[in-house]
Design a protein around this motif. Structure first.
Motif, short mmCIF file in Angstrom:
data_model
loop_
_atom_site.label_atom_id
_atom_site.label_comp_id
_atom_site.label_asym_id
_atom_site.label_seq_id
_atom_site.Cartn_x
_atom_site.Cartn_y
_atom_site.Cartn_z
N GLU A 1 0.83 -1.20 0.00
CA GLU A 1 0.00 0.00 0.00
C GLU A 1 0.87 1.25 0.00
O GLU A 1 2.07 1.21 0.28
CB GLU A 1 -0.93 0.02 1.20
CG GLU A 1 -0.26 0.09 2.54
CD GLU A 1 -1.27 0.13 3.68
OE1 GLU A 1 -0.96 0.76 4.72
OE2 GLU A 1 -2.37 -0.44 3.54
N LEU A 2 0.22 2.36 -0.34
CA LEU A 2 0.86 3.66 -0.31
C LEU A 2 0.24 4.49 0.80
O LEU A 2 -0.97 4.42 1.03
CB LEU A 2 0.67 4.39 -1.64
CG LEU A 2 1.19 3.72 -2.92
CD1 LEU A 2 0.97 4.64 -4.11
CD2 LEU A 2 2.65 3.33 -2.80
N THR A 3 1.06 5.27 1.48
CA THR A 3 0.53 6.25 2.41
C THR A 3 -0.12 7.38 1.61
O THR A 3 0.04 7.47 0.38
CB THR A 3 1.63 6.84 3.29
OG1 THR A 3 2.54 7.58 2.46
CG2 THR A 3 2.39 5.73 4.04
N ASN B 1 -4.25 0.49 -0.68
CA ASN B 1 -3.42 -0.60 -1.20
C ASN B 1 -3.43 -0.61 -2.73
O ASN B 1 -4.25 0.06 -3.38
CB ASN B 1 -3.82 -1.95 -0.60
CG ASN B 1 -5.17 -2.47 -1.08
OD1 ASN B 1 -5.57 -2.29 -2.23
ND2 ASN B 1 -5.89 -3.13 -0.17
N MET B 2 -2.52 -1.37 -3.31
CA MET B 2 -2.31 -1.33 -4.75
C MET B 2 -3.46 -1.97 -5.53
O MET B 2 -3.69 -1.63 -6.69
CB MET B 2 -0.98 -2.00 -5.11
CG MET B 2 0.25 -1.32 -4.52
SD MET B 2 0.36 0.45 -4.89
CE MET B 2 0.39 0.46 -6.66
N TRP B 3 -4.18 -2.90 -4.92
CA TRP B 3 -5.37 -3.46 -5.57
C TRP B 3 -6.41 -2.37 -5.79
O TRP B 3 -7.02 -2.28 -6.84
CB TRP B 3 -5.94 -4.60 -4.74
CG TRP B 3 -7.28 -5.08 -5.20
CD1 TRP B 3 -8.47 -4.95 -4.57
CD2 TRP B 3 -7.58 -5.81 -6.42
NE1 TRP B 3 -9.49 -5.52 -5.30
CE2 TRP B 3 -8.97 -6.06 -6.43
CE3 TRP B 3 -6.79 -6.26 -7.49
CZ2 TRP B 3 -9.59 -6.75 -7.48
CZ3 TRP B 3 -7.42 -6.94 -8.53
CH2 TRP B 3 -8.80 -7.18 -8.52
N ARG B 4 -6.60 -1.53 -4.77
CA ARG B 4 -7.55 -0.44 -4.91
C ARG B 4 -7.07 0.58 -5.94
O ARG B 4 -7.86 1.09 -6.74
CB ARG B 4 -7.78 0.23 -3.56
CG ARG B 4 -8.48 -0.66 -2.56
CD ARG B 4 -8.90 0.09 -1.31
NE ARG B 4 -9.64 -0.78 -0.41
CZ ARG B 4 -10.46 -0.34 0.55
NH1 ARG B 4 -10.63 0.97 0.71
NH2 ARG B 4 -11.09 -1.18 1.34
N VAL C 1 4.30 -2.29 -7.61
CA VAL C 1 4.37 -3.36 -6.61
C VAL C 1 5.77 -3.96 -6.58
O VAL C 1 6.33 -4.23 -5.51
CB VAL C 1 3.31 -4.45 -6.89
CG1 VAL C 1 3.54 -5.68 -6.00
CG2 VAL C 1 1.91 -3.89 -6.65
N ASN C 2 6.37 -4.18 -7.72
CA ASN C 2 7.73 -4.72 -7.78
C ASN C 2 8.71 -3.81 -7.04
O ASN C 2 9.61 -4.28 -6.33
CB ASN C 2 8.17 -4.90 -9.23
CG ASN C 2 7.47 -6.05 -9.92
OD1 ASN C 2 6.98 -6.97 -9.27
ND2 ASN C 2 7.40 -6.00 -11.24
#
Length: 327
Positions: free
Chosen positions: A219-221, A278-281, A313-314
């Motif tokens: 996830e990102l802040t 998060n990256m899925w969102r 993500v990587n």
């Protein structure tokens, strides 16, 4: 292709009441009209190559043949009726109606076809749960006559076909790089059938699911998300040479605005209370914004959103620098 209907990817599931269903939403929104397969078959003329009067492969033949192939490859499952969206209608009239005012034209005197078409076919019995969302296996394609030179003699015709998933929560398409064939060039319906079948057979479904499941682990802040959006905006105005130094981004500026708006307001994929996401969102915010893309570049932008998310993500997983995440 072996298919199973039960997935091991059940991590981070949410209660169904937390998910806002969007049954009436479309997989693409931009300037499109929903039509039926029968309408394409019975009411639309078929464009030809002007110099030799050779027929193009019709929209109806493309959709129907893809559906037949899908049913043949997955005989144990049912394939849904196609969801077809069209745009850029080309109107005409028969010779006897020349000179008539438009308001006096009778239905049999009118002709039409659609310059651009996109469609999806669901296999509703093959449903996976990824990051709390139900995803249905989906096959589809795009045809855009504006990418053909219809003023010349008959030449190979261009088609785009994909296999991936549709998020049942929001109707966003989830397409991986190996699930899209965007440069199919064929001279006949038989060649098109072979190309569609090859794509469906080579698609790695479990790899695709695993890559999407991985997105929810990172996830990102709020500050990192703001930095990401700022870099996306900067990328839009770079020169072509400078852009080549970084991961390509296909979304335009108005679509990036939509991503920011939905970061705050999307009922399913908005930020958490502390502003993190998060990256899925983020991936779904990108694919949601992509629905405003025209038919002829929608699939490529969808895959670009998938590749961009995985590139981020990587970087997070391996703790390596990334232009869109770091100074």
């Amino acid at each position: 292709m072996e298919l199973i209907t039960r997935s091991p990817l059940q991590n981070q599931m949410v209660e169904e009441k937390e998910v806002v269903s969007s049954k009436n939403r479309n997989f693409i929104e931009a300037n499109t009209k929903k039509v039926s397969l029968e309408h394409l078959k019975n009411d639309c003329i078929i464009p030809v190559f002007a110099k030799d009067n050779e027929s193009t492969i019709s929209h109806y033949e493309f959709v129907q043949k893809t559906r037949e192939i899908a049913q043949d490859l997955f005989p144990e499952f049912s394939v849904s009726e196609p969801d077809i969206r069209t745009s850029h209608i080309i109107k005409g009239r028969i010779p006897s109606a020349i000179g008539k005012p438009a308001k006096e034209l009778k239905e049999h005197e009118k002709t039409l076809y659609y310059e651009r078409l996109a469609f999806v076919l669901e296999i509703p019995e093959v449903v996976e749960n990824v990051n709390g969302n139900k995803l249905a296996l989906t096959i589809g394609g795009v045809r855009a006559y504006n990418q053909e030179n219809l003023f010349s003699k008959k030449s190979p015709e261009k088609f785009k076909v994909f296999i991936g998933f549709k998020n049942m929560v929001c109707t966003n398409l989830c397409i991986s790089t190996d699930g899209l064939a965007d440069q199919i060039r064929v001279n006949s319906l038989n060649q098109l059938s072979e190309a569609v079948e090859n794509l469906l057979n080579q698609y790695d479904r479990m790899k695709h699911l695993g890559m999407m499941e991985r997105m929810s682990r990172y996830e990102l802040t709020q500050a990192q998300f703001a930095h990401f959006i700022g870099k996306l905006r900067m990328y839009q105005f770079m020169g072509k040479t400078e852009q080549k130094q970084y991961f390509p981004v296909s979304l335009n500026d108005s679509q990036i605005n939509t991503v920011v708006k939905n970061y705050y307001h999307d009922p399913n994929f908005s930020r958490k209370e502390d502003g993190s996401i998060n990256m899925w969102r983020i991936f779904n915010l990108l694919t949601e914004a992509n629905k405003s893309s025209y038919i002829d570049n929608n699939l490529e932008r969808n895959v670009n959103a998938y590749d961009l998310t995985n590139d981020l993500v990587n970087s997070l997983q391996n703790r390596i620098g990334n232009f869109f995440l770091h100074n």
